[in-house]
Scaffold this motif. Structure first.
Motif, short mmCIF file in Angstrom:
data_model
loop_
_atom_site.label_atom_id
_atom_site.label_comp_id
_atom_site.label_asym_id
_atom_site.label_seq_id
_atom_site.Cartn_x
_atom_site.Cartn_y
_atom_site.Cartn_z
N THR A 1 -10.08 -0.11 -7.87
CA THR A 1 -8.71 -0.28 -7.38
C THR A 1 -8.28 0.92 -6.55
N SER A 2 -7.57 0.65 -5.46
CA SER A 2 -7.04 1.73 -4.63
C SER A 2 -5.73 2.29 -5.19
N LYS A 3 -5.21 1.71 -6.28
CA LYS A 3 -3.98 2.23 -6.86
C LYS A 3 -4.15 3.65 -7.38
N HIS A 4 -5.35 4.00 -7.81
CA HIS A 4 -5.58 5.31 -8.44
C HIS A 4 -6.63 6.11 -7.67
N ALA A 5 -6.57 6.02 -6.35
CA ALA A 5 -7.58 6.68 -5.51
C ALA A 5 -7.18 8.09 -5.10
N ARG A 6 -5.98 8.56 -5.49
CA ARG A 6 -5.51 9.88 -5.08
C ARG A 6 -5.47 10.79 -6.31
N GLN A 7 -6.21 11.88 -6.24
CA GLN A 7 -6.41 12.76 -7.39
C GLN A 7 -5.12 13.42 -7.85
N PHE A 8 -4.22 13.73 -6.94
CA PHE A 8 -3.01 14.46 -7.30
C PHE A 8 -1.75 13.62 -7.09
N ALA A 9 -1.91 12.31 -7.17
CA ALA A 9 -0.74 11.44 -7.09
C ALA A 9 0.07 11.54 -8.38
N ALA B 1 0.82 -1.21 0.00
CA ALA B 1 0.00 0.00 0.00
C ALA B 1 0.85 1.26 0.00
N GLU B 2 2.00 1.23 0.67
CA GLU B 2 2.84 2.43 0.76
C GLU B 2 3.36 2.88 -0.60
N ALA B 3 3.38 2.01 -1.57
CA ALA B 3 3.82 2.40 -2.91
C ALA B 3 2.80 3.31 -3.60
N PHE B 4 1.56 3.35 -3.08
CA PHE B 4 0.49 4.08 -3.76
C PHE B 4 -0.22 5.10 -2.88
N GLU B 5 -0.15 4.96 -1.59
CA GLU B 5 -0.93 5.83 -0.70
C GLU B 5 -0.17 7.11 -0.38
N THR B 6 0.29 7.78 -1.39
CA THR B 6 0.98 9.06 -1.26
C THR B 6 0.89 9.79 -2.58
N ASP B 7 0.92 11.11 -2.54
CA ASP B 7 0.94 11.88 -3.78
C ASP B 7 2.33 11.97 -4.38
N ASP B 8 3.34 11.68 -3.58
CA ASP B 8 4.73 11.91 -3.98
C ASP B 8 5.43 10.61 -4.35
N ASN B 9 6.62 10.74 -4.90
CA ASN B 9 7.43 9.58 -5.18
C ASN B 9 7.86 8.91 -3.88
N THR B 10 8.04 7.59 -3.94
CA THR B 10 8.50 6.83 -2.78
C THR B 10 9.88 6.26 -3.09
N VAL B 11 10.43 5.52 -2.13
CA VAL B 11 11.72 4.86 -2.33
C VAL B 11 11.63 3.84 -3.47
N GLU B 12 10.42 3.42 -3.81
CA GLU B 12 10.22 2.43 -4.87
C GLU B 12 10.14 3.05 -6.26
N THR B 13 9.95 4.36 -6.33
CA THR B 13 9.73 5.03 -7.61
C THR B 13 11.04 5.30 -8.33
#
Length: 459
Positions: free
Chosen positions: A341-349, A264-276
């Protein structure tokens, strides 16, 4: 990513405002291209504008004809075109419905938008590459060249997969791809389509150059490991498993990026993560996340679930404990009864990231095919990825299990049709090389350039 809008507006006025954005882009304003490219700052701004076209940044609606194809449009097209039983289409956009039904016509709006924006990006990039002599600082010149070639390699890779038939390892690949244009825009230029082999050769040349020129880190723009990750993807699509394995291994060993602790942490943020490894930056002021538009409920910024998950997709999971299976939410309002899908649940991700998880899947698949264990044993690698989502470990691997893991991990991120094509699996009852699984060359482009041959079935 905060951009200098004044410079961007200047560049779009000079280089990018032609409403006929296909192959024949040329400057339409009275300001000369010499002035527009006179300084390093101006050339950097043209490069910045190429990113902006990809993510749908149109300052003050200066050029609303750019659609932000890398803010989700290409990935949505890939998943709708590749759908067999994974998603349902519930929206009203005719062009997307026709992609979902594999029933496009030669004026399909999505095919036109992707084609036009792709060549708009390429036109900007070619202008940048034609003006590298404006840079006295070698490091800055290398960075600009590397970013430009990364973008051109990315765009041509997507175009050749959308508008041309699948690459076949060991074959001549003389099937038609898209026109290769390496010079700044010129309305008098008419270019025919290059072969798939020629386009792939150009993609590899650009991405290898990008890897050599780019720094190891580059803020929110492409860096050397963005290029190497994309190379791994290209080699895999070609069936060059040793090169794909080694490129993915280089990223995993040397990029400094890693899996997020939980799925979930790969997607539940608007910003890049350590995985990006790379993404198209979207903010609440600039850019649009089109995946959110079509996958999310209205309450979360979308249209209400144009694209929903099917039970057939959920049944591909072998365990109810797998957090990837549960990474969904129920629709409401117009999407009541749908599973989203919760992968695209953030409008400004940030949009369409290249993720470390893909590199693990590439390395594992290629090691398995080759009987090698570069970096990690493939069974250990797959189970490590599954373990992040609390899926129980597999006792043994088969190629089908690895391909299923790709579908479970990378679902709704634009991999579907290309994975099915490269492994020669049927798509919704159609053979992988069926003509209806290739986009039409837009008729408007052909009207302006008679050298563009149409794909079969679209005349």
């Amino acid at each position: 990513m905060k951009y200098y809008k004044i410079i961007t507006i200047l560049v779009l006025l000079i280089v990018g405002t032609s409403c006929e954005k296909e192959l024949d882009l040329e400057p339409q304003q009275s300001i000369g291209i010499g002035l527009a490219t006179a300084t390093p700052e101006n050339v950097n701004a043209i490069l910045l504008a190429a990113y902006d076209i990809g993510r749908n940044t149109t300052p003050d609606n200066l050029n609303p004809l750019y659609f932000g194809i890398y803010s989700g449009q290409i990935n949505i097209a890939y998943d709708l075109l590749g759908n067999t039983d994974q998603v349902s289409w519930n929206g009203t956009f005719e062009e997307l419905r026709d992609i979902f039904n594999k029933a496009m016509v030669n004026d399909n709006v999505s095919a036109l938008n992707i084609y036009g924006d792709s060549y708009a990006i390429i036109g900007h990039v070619n202008t940048v590459l034609d003006n590298l002599d404006k840079f006295d600082d070698a490091a800055e010149r290398n960075r600009v060249e590397g970013e430009a070639k990364f973008l051109r390699g990315l765009v041509y890779f997507d175009m050749v997969r959308l508008y041309g038939q699948q690459y076949t390892a060991g074959a001549t690949n003389s099937q038609l791809g898209v026109p290769i244009v390496l010079l700044p825009p010129d309305a008098t230029r008419a270019v025919g389509r290059n072969t798939v082999e020629e386009v792939y050769s150009q993609v590899l040349s650009d991405l290898n150059d990008a890897f050599a020129k780019l720094p190891g880190t580059n803020g929110e723009r492409a860096d050397r490991y963005s290029a190497k990750a994309l190379l791994a993807r290209v080699y895999l699509q070609q069936g060059n498993f040793s090169a794909a394995r080694d490129a993915a291994n280089d990223v995993l060993q040397n990029s400094g990026h890693s899996l997020t602790p939980t799925f979930a942490e790969a997607f539940e943020t608007d910003d890049n993560t350590v995985e990006t490894l790379f993404s198209w930056v979207v903010t609440n002021q600039e850019g649009t996340n089109e995946s959110n538009t079509h996958y999310a409920t209205q309450a979360l910024g979308g249209r209400g679930g144009d694209i929903a998950i099917t039970q057939d997709y959920l049944d591909k999971f072998d365990s109810a404990l797998d957090q990837r299976r549960a990474f969904t939410y129920p629709g409401e309002g117009v999407s009541l009864g749908l599973t989203l899908t919760s992968k695209h649940a953030r409008q400004f991700a940030n949009a369409t990231p290249i993720r470390v998880a893909e590199m693990h899947l590439i390395r594992a698949e290629c090691n398995f095919r080759l009987g090698s264990a570069v970096g990690l044993d493939p069974l250990v690698e797959i189970n490590t990825l599954r373990g992040r989502s609390l899926a129980p470990p597999l006792a043994a691997l088969t190629l089908d299990l690895i391909l299923n893991e790709r579908e479970l991990e990378l679902a709704f991120e634009g991999f579907l049709v290309n994975d099915y094509k490269r492994t020669q699996r049927d798509i919704d009852g159609l053979p992988f090389n069926d003509n209806s699984l290739v986009f039409p060359i837009p008729q408007s482009a052909r009207d302006r350039n008679p050298m563009l041959e149409q794909n079969p079935g679209y005349n």
